[in-house]
Each structure stands twice: as structure tokens, then as C-alpha cells.
Design an enzyme around this catalytic site. Structure first.
Site: not given
Length: 349
Positions: A269, A195-197
Site C-alpha cells: 500500500d 502494509m503500513h497505511r
């Protein structure tokens, strides 16, 4: 990951007598050791001819820094063509510089669209494609997007997916990471999460809800989460307690894809990971409201469940029960995209 097979295909073509050469420019946008140098080593990419060292800063600051530095670079080392890949800030910035200097631009992974301009990557894609001369696409849909935007059919080349070239070339070299033994993992008995957004990780309350929903619904199956230091700091600040999610340092390409290949499933994501899970036939849950890679859903193993944490439980129940859909590999995702690209560069431009 996207440039490696192109470099290797150019080297192969040059050895066979083709009149082609290249200069590899690293803008420095991804300046973290795990995000840059490790990939050069693991994927056997030659050391860049120059590193512009443009890491850090806001979107605008980074774009400006790359444009200023790349302009000096291309003036000092003129080129017939500038090849850009993907949808990062460097892609857009270098394309603009090249066109303003009357140098042709070729875009690898052109034409993909999420139609969501709240994503910086979508703006990068659209601006780059608006001034590109030669489009290399991963799907027929990407080509249709470009035709609908007014580009000429002869400019568009459906070549396949260079990310899959890299995956296929390195699959036999995947390396078991240290975390495998540390957590006592075994094939198909754990999940992988990324998850990075900013929309998902920058808001503490939303991130906490995501993490809690995943942690509570894995049936005690461990979840390996290679986490960016910034996201880790947000989690620690929020004081989130996790019983099944295990935070680990960012992994190299070979180690990360070893985990993905042997996982029960992936929650992400990311766009690129959905391509890799599709080819490796690993179930994938995407925590986004849209995707620029619909073929991973229509053909592959990916399902888009949105950004409502309540959707996580039923998706995990389906995955863990072994009721996930069977996917197939999209057309021309065969590990030969870079060969097609270089053939076109040598004979058609």
C-alpha cells in the site's frame, strides 16, 4: 533515500568549483533505527549537521515540534534556500517555517496528487506546494497539476525521480538478507508484502480480512512481510493464523530491495515501492483506492486493485500465472535526477 543522491550531487558540484554548500537537517521524524540510522549508513549519507529529535506524538504535536525546532535551527544557521523532499510531516512543517522567515523553498517530488485528503501525505503535499518557489517534478503530469493550481511554468522543473537515482546507484550493492536462507527462498518463487497505511492496518477486522485473503491465495508460495511492530501487535491480538505469510523484522534499504528485485511480485500500500518495482520490472499489486503515482500504472508494472479483499484473489491468480503486464520505465527515471536538480540550483536560481 530521496536526499542521498542530492547530497552526493552537491558534493560533486562543489568539488568541480560550483559555489554551493549545504547543511543537512534531520528532524528526527523517523526515529526508529531501521527507518533512519540504517539508511544513513547504507546509502553513504553524511551524518546530519543537526538532529532536531522531533519523533513521536500526534500529527499536530509532531508538526508543532518540528516547526519550533526548525525555526531555531534556521535562525541560528541562515540559508538562501530550504530544500524539502517528499510528503512527510517534516516537508510541510519546514516549508512553512522557511516561508515565514522569507526564505525560498524548493520541493523535490512536487506536484504529485492522489486527490484524497483523508491521507495525511496529500495534505502535506498540497500545503507545501502552495508556498513553494521552485518545483522539481518526477513526471509531466505532476507539472500539469502544478500549472492547474496556478503556478508559473518557469517555476516547474521536470527532473526525474531521485528515488530511482538511489536505486540505480545501489543496485549492485543489494544484500541478501538473513531471511533468504532462513525461509529457503529462491528467485521468482516468493512474494514480498508491505502494509503500513492506517486505513489498512489500524482496523483489526479489515487487516484480518486482508491477511487471510492473501494467505489463502498464494498457491503455497511464501510471502515475506517485513512488519512494523505496531502492525505486528494488532495481528497478534487478532490471533490470525498464517501458513504462507512470514513476518520478519523491518529491513534495511539494501536488504529489502534485494528481496523485491528477486521476487515473483509485490503486494503493497506504499507509493514509493511502486516506483522501484516499475524500474526493476517486478509485478506490483497496490492495495489502495487511489495513487499519487499514476505513471507506475500507465507505464510501469503496478496495478491498483483497491481495498476490497475480494479483489486480491483474481489479482494473485493473474500474477502467479505469469500473465502480468509488461511495464516500461518512465521518462527521465534514469538515475540522473539529482544532477539535474543541483545544476538548476547552481545556475538557474
Amino acid at each position: 533515500m530521496k536526499i542521498a543522491p542530492i547530497i552526493h550531487a552537491i558534493q560533486k558540484a562543489k568539488k568541480s568549483g560550483e559555489q554551493i554548500d549545504y547543511r543537512l537537517v534531520h528532524t528526527g521524524q523517523h526515529y526508529d533505527e531501521k527507518m533512519s540510522e540504517t539508511f544513513f549508513k547504507q546509502l553513504n549519507i553524511p551524518h546530519p549537521d543537526v538532529n532536531l529529535a522531533c519523533g513521536g506524538g500526534s500529527q499536530a504535536e509532531q508538526t508543532a515540534a518540528i516547526m519550533l525546532a526548525f525555526e531555531k535551527e534556521i535562525l541560528a544557521n541562515p540559508s538562501d534556500l530550504v530544500v524539502v523532499v517528499g510528503d512527510v510531516t517534516s516537508t510541510m512543517a519546514c516549508s512553512i517555517v522557511a516561508k515565514k522567515l522569507s526564505i525560498k523553498v524548493a520541493h523535490v517530488e512536487a506536484g504529485i496528487r492522489s486527490w484524497d485528503c483523508s491521507m495525511p501525505e496529500e495534505i502535506n503535499r498540497m500545503l507545501t506546494d502552495s508556498i513553494t518557489d521552485c518545483f522539481f517534478t518526477t513526471s509531466t503530469l505532476a507539472g500539469e497539476n502544478l500549472l492547474n493550481e496556478g503556478h508559473k511554468k518557469e517555476q516547474i522543473h521536470f527532473v526525474g525521480n531521485v528515488m530511482i537515482d538511489t536505486l540505480r546507484a545501489n543496485e549492485s550493492r543489494f544484500q541478501q538478507p538473513e531471511v533468504w536462507k532462513e525461509l529457503g527462498l529462491s528467485p521468482k518463487a516468493y512474494l514480498v508484502m508491505t502494509m503500513h497505511r492506517p486505513a489498512n492496518v489500524d482496523e483489526e477486522a479489515k487487516l484480518k480480512e486482508f491477511i487471510s485473503s492473501i494467505d489463502d491465495n498464494t498457491n503455497a508460495m511464501p510471502v515475506v512481510f517485513p512488519i512494523h511492530p505496531r502492525t505486528k501487535a494488532i495481528l497478534e491480538k487478532a490471533g490470525i493464523q498464517m501458513k504462507n505469510i512470514h513476518l520478519v523484522e523491518p529491513l534495511g534499504y539494501l536488504e529489502f530491495n534485494y528481496l523485491v528485485k528477486h521476487a515473483k511480485g509485490v503486494l503493497t500500500d506504499s507509493g514509493g515501492i511502486t516506483e522501484e518495482t516499475t524500474v526493476m520490472n517486478v509485478p506490483c499489486i497496490t492495495l489502495r483506492d487511489n495513487t499519487e503515482r499514476p505513471e507506475t500504472i500507465d507505464i510501469g508494472t503496478n496495478e491498483l486493485i483497491g481495498t476490497d479483499p475480494k479483489k486480491i484473489k483474481p489479482a494473485l491468480e493473474k500474477l502467479l500465472a505469469g500473465k502480468w503486464k509488461q511495464g516500461h520505465i518512465p521518462e527521465k527515471w534514469d538515475g540522473k535526477a539529482a544532477e539535474r536538480i543541483v545544476s538548476i540550483l547552481c545556475h538557474s536560481l
